[in-house]
Motif scaffolding. Structure first.
Motif, PDB file in Angstrom:
ATOM      1  N   VAL A   1       1.150  -1.660  -0.434  1.00 10.41           N
ATOM      2  CA  VAL A   1      -0.188   0.344   0.474  1.00 10.41           C
ATOM      3  C   VAL A   1       0.596   0.829   0.260  1.00 10.41           C
ATOM      4  O   VAL A   1       0.577   2.250  -0.420  1.00 10.41           O
ATOM      5  N   THR A   2       1.975   0.809   1.156  1.00  9.24           N
ATOM      6  CA  THR A   2       2.874   2.172   1.052  1.00  9.24           C
ATOM      7  C   THR A   2       3.866   2.596  -0.580  1.00  9.24           C
ATOM      8  O   THR A   2       3.657   3.404  -0.558  1.00  9.24           O
ATOM      9  N   ALA A   3       3.545   1.624  -0.968  1.00  3.80           N
ATOM     10  CA  ALA A   3       5.188   1.400  -2.609  1.00  3.80           C
ATOM     11  C   ALA A   3       3.366   2.166  -3.543  1.00  3.80           C
ATOM     12  O   ALA A   3       4.179   3.079  -4.175  1.00  3.80           O
ATOM     13  N   ALA A   4       2.244   1.476  -3.508  1.00  4.03           N
ATOM     14  CA  ALA A   4       1.907   2.332  -4.192  1.00  4.03           C
ATOM     15  C   ALA A   4       1.561   3.881  -4.474  1.00  4.03           C
ATOM     16  O   ALA A   4       1.205   4.371  -5.037  1.00  4.03           O
ATOM     17  N   LEU A   5       0.662   4.095  -2.905  1.00  7.93           N
ATOM     18  CA  LEU A   5       0.351   5.680  -2.296  1.00  7.93           C
ATOM     19  C   LEU A   5       1.681   6.236  -2.973  1.00  7.93           C
ATOM     20  O   LEU A   5       1.714   7.351  -3.671  1.00  7.93           O
ATOM     21  N   ARG A   6       3.289   6.305  -2.671  1.00  6.54           N
ATOM     22  CA  ARG A   6       4.300   7.132  -3.264  1.00  6.54           C
ATOM     23  C   ARG A   6       4.407   7.003  -4.726  1.00  6.54           C
ATOM     24  O   ARG A   6       5.002   7.856  -5.477  1.00  6.54           O
ATOM     25  N   GLU A   7       4.046   5.584  -5.716  1.00  5.54           N
ATOM     26  CA  GLU A   7       3.625   5.784  -6.775  1.00  5.54           C
ATOM     27  C   GLU A   7       2.753   6.857  -7.553  1.00  5.54           C
ATOM     28  O   GLU A   7       2.997   7.850  -8.445  1.00  5.54           O
ATOM     29  N   GLY A   8       1.529   6.561  -6.696  1.00  5.59           N
ATOM     30  CA  GLY A   8       0.925   7.581  -7.530  1.00  5.59           C
ATOM     31  C   GLY A   8       0.770   9.063  -6.957  1.00  5.59           C
ATOM     32  O   GLY A   8       0.601  10.187  -8.268  1.00  5.59           O
ATOM     33  N   ALA A   9       1.287   9.446  -5.869  1.00  2.74           N
ATOM     34  CA  ALA A   9       1.680  10.841  -5.816  1.00  2.74           C
ATOM     35  C   ALA A   9       2.577  11.782  -6.556  1.00  2.74           C
ATOM     36  O   ALA A   9       2.389  13.568  -7.125  1.00  2.74           O
ATOM     37  N   GLY A  10       3.740  11.206  -7.012  1.00  2.00           N
ATOM     38  CA  GLY A  10       4.341  11.326  -7.551  1.00  2.00           C
ATOM     39  C   GLY A  10       5.381  12.007  -6.713  1.00  2.00           C
ATOM     40  O   GLY A  10       5.507  11.816  -5.675  1.00  2.00           O
ATOM     41  N   GLU A  11       6.168  13.417  -7.349  1.00  2.00           N
ATOM     42  CA  GLU A  11       6.944  14.319  -7.149  1.00  2.00           C
ATOM     43  C   GLU A  11       6.656  15.145  -6.019  1.00  2.00           C
ATOM     44  O   GLU A  11       7.242  15.258  -5.221  1.00  2.00           O
ATOM     45  N   LEU A  12       5.543  15.256  -6.003  1.00  2.00           N
ATOM     46  CA  LEU A  12       4.845  16.238  -5.238  1.00  2.00           C
ATOM     47  C   LEU A  12       5.417  15.869  -3.755  1.00  2.00           C
ATOM     48  O   LEU A  12       5.046  16.706  -2.368  1.00  2.00           O
ATOM     49  N   LEU A  13       5.242  14.231  -3.763  1.00  2.00           N
ATOM     50  CA  LEU A  13       4.973  13.260  -2.423  1.00  2.00           C
ATOM     51  C   LEU A  13       6.360  14.003  -1.899  1.00  2.00           C
ATOM     52  O   LEU A  13       7.588  13.198  -1.922  1.00  2.00           O
ATOM     53  N   GLU A  14       6.560  14.760  -0.657  1.00  2.00           N
ATOM     54  CA  GLU A  14       7.880  14.509   0.511  1.00  2.00           C
ATOM     55  C   GLU A  14       7.877  13.709   1.237  1.00  2.00           C
ATOM     56  O   GLU A  14       8.896  13.065   1.478  1.00  2.00           O
ATOM     57  N   SER A  15       6.836  13.152   2.226  1.00  2.00           N
ATOM     58  CA  SER A  15       7.089  12.407   2.836  1.00  2.00           C
ATOM     59  C   SER A  15       5.788  11.014   3.156  1.00  2.00           C
ATOM     60  O   SER A  15       4.706  11.923   2.781  1.00  2.00           O
ATOM     61  N   LEU A  16       5.670  10.437   4.133  1.00  2.00           N
ATOM     62  CA  LEU A  16       4.676   9.392   3.723  1.00  2.00           C
ATOM     63  C   LEU A  16       4.565   8.581   4.723  1.00  2.00           C
ATOM     64  O   LEU A  16       5.771   8.421   5.223  1.00  2.00           O
ATOM     65  N   ALA A  17       3.972   8.537   6.073  1.00  2.00           N
ATOM     66  CA  ALA A  17       3.756   7.762   7.407  1.00  2.00           C
ATOM     67  C   ALA A  17       2.445   7.586   7.382  1.00  2.00           C
ATOM     68  O   ALA A  17       1.409   7.695   7.533  1.00  2.00           O
ATOM     69  N   LEU A  18       2.080   6.323   7.877  1.00  2.00           N
ATOM     70  CA  LEU A  18       1.354   5.404   8.632  1.00  2.00           C
ATOM     71  C   LEU A  18       1.542   5.621  10.471  1.00  2.00           C
ATOM     72  O   LEU A  18       2.707   5.491  10.809  1.00  2.00           O
TER      73      LEU A  18
ATOM     74  N   LEU B   1      -0.055  12.254   4.130  1.00  2.00           N
ATOM     75  CA  LEU B   1       1.333  12.933   2.976  1.00  2.00           C
ATOM     76  C   LEU B   1       1.182  14.065   3.674  1.00  2.00           C
ATOM     77  O   LEU B   1       0.487  14.986   3.345  1.00  2.00           O
ATOM     78  N   ARG B   2       2.134  14.273   3.074  1.00  2.00           N
ATOM     79  CA  ARG B   2       3.218  15.746   2.907  1.00  2.00           C
ATOM     80  C   ARG B   2       3.361  16.038   1.927  1.00  2.00           C
ATOM     81  O   ARG B   2       5.013  15.512   0.809  1.00  2.00           O
ATOM     82  N   LEU B   3       2.535  16.832   1.028  1.00  2.00           N
ATOM     83  CA  LEU B   3       3.613  17.247  -0.339  1.00  2.00           C
ATOM     84  C   LEU B   3       3.494  18.587  -0.461  1.00  2.00           C
ATOM     85  O   LEU B   3       3.647  19.766   0.574  1.00  2.00           O
ATOM     86  N   ARG B   4       4.797  19.222  -1.394  1.00  2.00           N
ATOM     87  CA  ARG B   4       5.353  20.546  -1.670  1.00  2.00           C
ATOM     88  C   ARG B   4       5.555  19.933  -2.792  1.00  2.00           C
ATOM     89  O   ARG B   4       6.429  19.310  -3.433  1.00  2.00           O
ATOM     90  N   ALA B   5       6.206  21.751  -3.570  1.00  2.00           N
ATOM     91  CA  ALA B   5       6.203  21.883  -4.742  1.00  2.00           C
ATOM     92  C   ALA B   5       7.801  22.622  -4.235  1.00  2.00           C
ATOM     93  O   ALA B   5       8.106  23.160  -3.121  1.00  2.00           O
ATOM     94  N   ALA B   6       8.671  21.977  -5.174  1.00  2.00           N
ATOM     95  CA  ALA B   6       9.820  23.417  -4.970  1.00  2.00           C
ATOM     96  C   ALA B   6       9.768  24.215  -6.116  1.00  2.00           C
ATOM     97  O   ALA B   6      11.182  25.414  -5.299  1.00  2.00           O
TER      98      ALA B   6
END
Length: 835
Positions: free
Chosen positions: A763-780, A800-805
């Motif tokens: 599940v974690t791997a799928a969320l990371r792949e789907g969120a793309g480059e904007l995903l900074e960190s992911l925590a259960l 999910l923590r999202l952030r653009a550069a």
């Protein structure tokens, strides 16, 4: 080996002070463990004459008030002058006997000062001394009685040569000749270039032809020489002179009787063990043979021993009467009534004697020497010396004739190239030096049979059975020339090599665990045969393929470890037994796994050249696989309690965190899935992988294992294949430095309902792949199972923590990334948003 210096100086005249002798022997390769001066602290002891005594009765014992004259009265003086009264409890002397008297102010061995004191109603003006009190050995009959012509008033220290020195030398197993005064004297004479009077050159008069006593040697491999001599008319009342008893005492042996003391003196002086049989107790000829199964022998230590067919024994018509080279039998022992003696002086096989001594756990002075090699040429000489001493000291008569059964093989010459010493030692040795040093050892030197002047044919002396190869001869040359003459050259190391990448990674792992509060331990790699059973490993588990050590230090440590957990558990149990309950231990080291089908057999390469690459490869192929692992074990509290928070016990998550810590120190990320392998609890075990390769496990140990090994409940552990992690880290691309954005993050939470069989990692791997480059960190941050989500389902809540550069994300952009992550998880794992 205790060497009495006065005895040593009889064989080598002109020796320097004892300290210089000790230093020279150390340079020659001997270990001098001590130097002891004896008798020098004795003073004020003179010769006195007992002129009278009277009994003094007490409640406990009867003593005598003795009148002792310690000086001859001068002409015209009162005959009673110089007489003093001394209390003495011994009764073995009479009026007119001359004794050793310690006057007030005298000093005896051990710093014992003599004073005049009142006792038993009289003033004891001194002390009448025994042999033991003077340091001459053990007491025999009480007071030391001196010969009648001994002059009154003479200084006993000078009269009996009490002052002496003793060297304590540790002799290595290959130098049996040094277990004698003769052997050490030869070394001392060589060290100082002094003449050596070899006591083995002549052994007295052996006149008369024929056998002294019939001897049959059936086993010539176990006994290649047997010499027998017979003496008659031994005086049972004869006593060993003080000079000899003191010499034996300083050498570590107790004076017993003249026949026994003579055999011990020859043993110490020449290095040839002797044995004396009571001739009256022998029946038939002496036979040297192997024991018959079931035969028994009562040895001199009064123990009945069941003999092994490999034991070499001395027998007569009655059966075994001695263990050859080890100890004699009680049936033919010398007694106080013995008058006729058969002396045995033989040469026995070193290996046979060593095995017999160990088989019967019976080490003796004789076996120590035979095990290390005794000079076979010395047997008739030693027997003749013993006969001469018995004649002098006990009034014995030598029976004409000598029985000498000689089956010795000729000594083969050893070819020695003249450049061999330089090749092995790294410094030049001129030919004249090589010849001189070999002659000092006692070797006979001729040119090689082929007539080559650059090769010597060297025949080792009979007392050096260890000299069988050119390297042995080179060792003697180097030893006598001095090891300190070999130049010391440090190897040149290439600059700036440093440590290897793998070494850096291993150190990084150790530092990371240490910084996290783990304590490193180093345990022995040896385990018991039941180590796998203690861990509950399955029958087909590869960790059961343990390698047995050929020569283990103990039977309960005869196998090499296949997992680090065995050593960590033993260390934890030891610490818990000492009151330390809260533990966080780790170890990094090799484990050993037997090759499938067993190791191939490789031929041992010769030692006269460097092995070829193929030979080295063949030897390496026989070795077990030896991967390097890292493991950790935790018990008790992981976080101590205090006023601000309660204590927290270590649990399975701490073991998994330790594994993550190891991986992160190498720049890797572990994939965690449910595992089921011993010794972990089947419901609390994590299988750990890197890039699809299984590298270890972590979690709570199985309760059955905890009870078996003695660890407290809920103990947790992890073990990783460190070599596999390092390989993965080496193959991975370089880690890019993270880009730090200055724009604010956008946080989104999602709760997904998934089947319980689906690993969280998927599940974690799928969320990371789907969120793309904007995903900074992911925590259960939450896991829930219950009726609200349905049977066979569970809710996983992620943050999910999202952030653009380059910009601040809009709400629409953040929601779109979240929705894409949820969609990918739904597609991959069947997850659905929780209502």
């Amino acid at each position: 080996m205790l060497i009495v210096m006065s005895w040593l100086r009889e064989y080598v005249e002109g020796l320097p002070p004892t300290r210089a002798v000790a230093d020279a022997l150390i340079r020659a390769g001997f270990e001098v463990e001590g130097l002891r001066a004896v008798g020098a602290d004795v003073s004020g002891v003179v010769v006195g004459e007992v002129v009278g005594f009277e009994l003094v009765e007490t409640k406990k014992k009867s003593v005598r008030w003795c009148q002792v004259r310690v000086a001859e009265p001068a002409k015209g003086e009162d005959p009673a002058g110089g007489v003093r009264g001394v209390i003495c409890g011994a009764h073995n002397f009479a009026v007119g006997d001359r004794v050793a008297v310690a006057l007030p102010g005298a000093m005896l061995p051990g710093g014992f000062a003599i004073t005049a004191r009142r006792t038993y109603g009289h003033v004891s003006d001194g002390m009448i001394c025994s042999a033991r009190e003077l340091g001459l050995g053990e007491d025999h009959d009480g007071i030391l009685v001196l010969p009648p012509p001994t002059p009154l008033g003479a200084d006993v220290t000078e009269l009996l040569d009490l002052a002496d020195e003793v060297l304590d030398i540790a002799v290595t197993p290959d130098r049996g000749y040094a277990l004698s005064v003769r052997g050490i004297a030869r070394e001392a004479a060589t060290a100082f270039a002094l003449p050596f009077r070899d006591p083995g050159d002549s052994g007295g008069d052996a006149s008369g032809a024929g056998e002294a006593y019939p001897v049959v040697v059936e086993d010539t491999a176990g006994c290649d020489r047997y010499v027998a001599r017979v003496v008659t008319g031994v005086d049972p009342a004869a006593t060993t002179p003080l000079s000899w008893s003191r010499r034996l005492s300083l050498s570590g042996m107790r004076s017993i009787s003249v026949p026994v003391d003579v055999t011990n003196a020859v043993l110490l002086g020449l290095g040839q063990p002797l044995h004396a049989f009571d001739r009256a107790k022998l029946t038939g000829p002496i036979v040297v043979r192997r024991a018959v199964a079931g035969e028994k022998l009562r040895t001199l230590d009064d123990v009945e021993r069941v003999l092994d067919p490999e034991d070499l024994v001395i027998a007569d018509d009655s059966g075994p009467i001695a263990l050859a080279g080890v100890m004699g039998g009680a049936a033919t022992e010398i007694s106080a009534e013995t008058t006729d003696i058969v002396l045995e002086s033989a040469h026995f096989d070193a290996i046979s004697v060593a095995r017999t001594a160990r088989r019967h756990r019976l080490s003796s002075e004789a076996s120590r020497r035979f095990e290390r090699g005794v000079d076979p040429a010395l047997a008739p000489v030693a027997a003749a010396v013993a006969v001469d001493l018995l004649t002098q000291l006990a009034g014995a008569q030598a029976v004409p004739g000598v029985t000498d059964v000689d089956h010795r093989a000729a000594t083969a010459p050893v070819p020695l190239p003249l450049d061999e010493a330089e090749r092995l030692a790294g410094r030049p040795y001129p030919a004249e030096v090589i010849r001189r040093r070999l002659a000092d050892v006692g070797c006979a030197i001729t040119e090689d049979d082929a007539g080559r002047g650059d090769v010597l044919a060297v025949v080792a002396p009979s007392w050096r059975p260890d000299l069988t190869r050119p390297a042995d001869l080179v060792e003697e040359i180097v030893r006598l020339e001095g090891y300190d003459t070999i130049p010391v050259t440090l190897p040149r190391l290439p600059a700036a090599r440093g440590i290897t990448p793998a070494q850096r990674m291993r150190r990084a792992v150790g530092r990371a665990l240490a910084h996290a509060g783990f304590v490193e331990v180093l345990t022995l790699p040896f385990v018991a045969q039941d180590a796998a059973d203690m861990l509950g490993l399955a029958a087909d588990d590869p960790r059961r393929a343990a390698v047995r050590v050929a020569n283990p230090i103990a039977e309960d440590a005869a196998y090499l470890r296949t997992t680090l957990l065995s050593g960590l558990i033993a260390a934890a149990v030891r610490n818990i037994g000492r009151g330390q309950q809260d533990l966080a231990l780790f170890e990094a080291g090799l484990v050993f796994r037997e090759l499938p089908g067993g190791p191939p057999v490789a031929r041992t390469p010769p030692v006269d050249r460097r092995p070829t690459s193929d030979e080295i490869a063949a030897l390496d192929a026989t070795l077990p696989t030896q991967p390097r692992h890292v493991a950790a074990l935790l018990t008790g509290r992981r976080e101590p309690g205090g006023w601000a928070s309660a204590a927290r016990a270590a649990d399975w998550a701490d073991a998994v965190d330790a594994a993550h810590l190891v991986a992160e120190s190498l720049g890797l990320s572990l994939t965690v899935t449910a595992g089921d392998t011993m010794p972990w609890h089947p419901g609390r075990c994590a299988a750990l992988s890197v890039a699809g390769r299984r590298v270890g496990h972590a979690g709570e140990l199985h309760p059955r294992v905890l009870g078996e090994v003695g660890l407290p409940p809920r103990a947790v552990a992890m073990e990783l294949d460190l070599d596999a992690l390092i390989d993965a880290a080496t193959a991975a691309p370089p880690i890019a430095a993270p880009t730090i954005s200055t724009y604010p993050p956008a946080d989104r939470d999602v709760a997904l309902v998934v089947p319980t069989r689906v690993p969280v990692a998927e599940v974690t791997a799928a969320l990371r792949e789907g969120a793309g480059e904007l995903l900074e960190s992911l925590a259960l941050f939450d896991v829930f199972e219950g009726a609200q989500v349905g049977p066979g389902q569970r809710s996983l809540a992620f943050g999910l923590r999202l952030r653009a550069a380059d910009r601040t994300l809009t709400a629409a952009e953040a929601n779109a990334a979240r929705d894409a992550a949820v969609a990918r998880a739904a597609d991959r794992t069947g997850a659905a948003l929780r209502a």
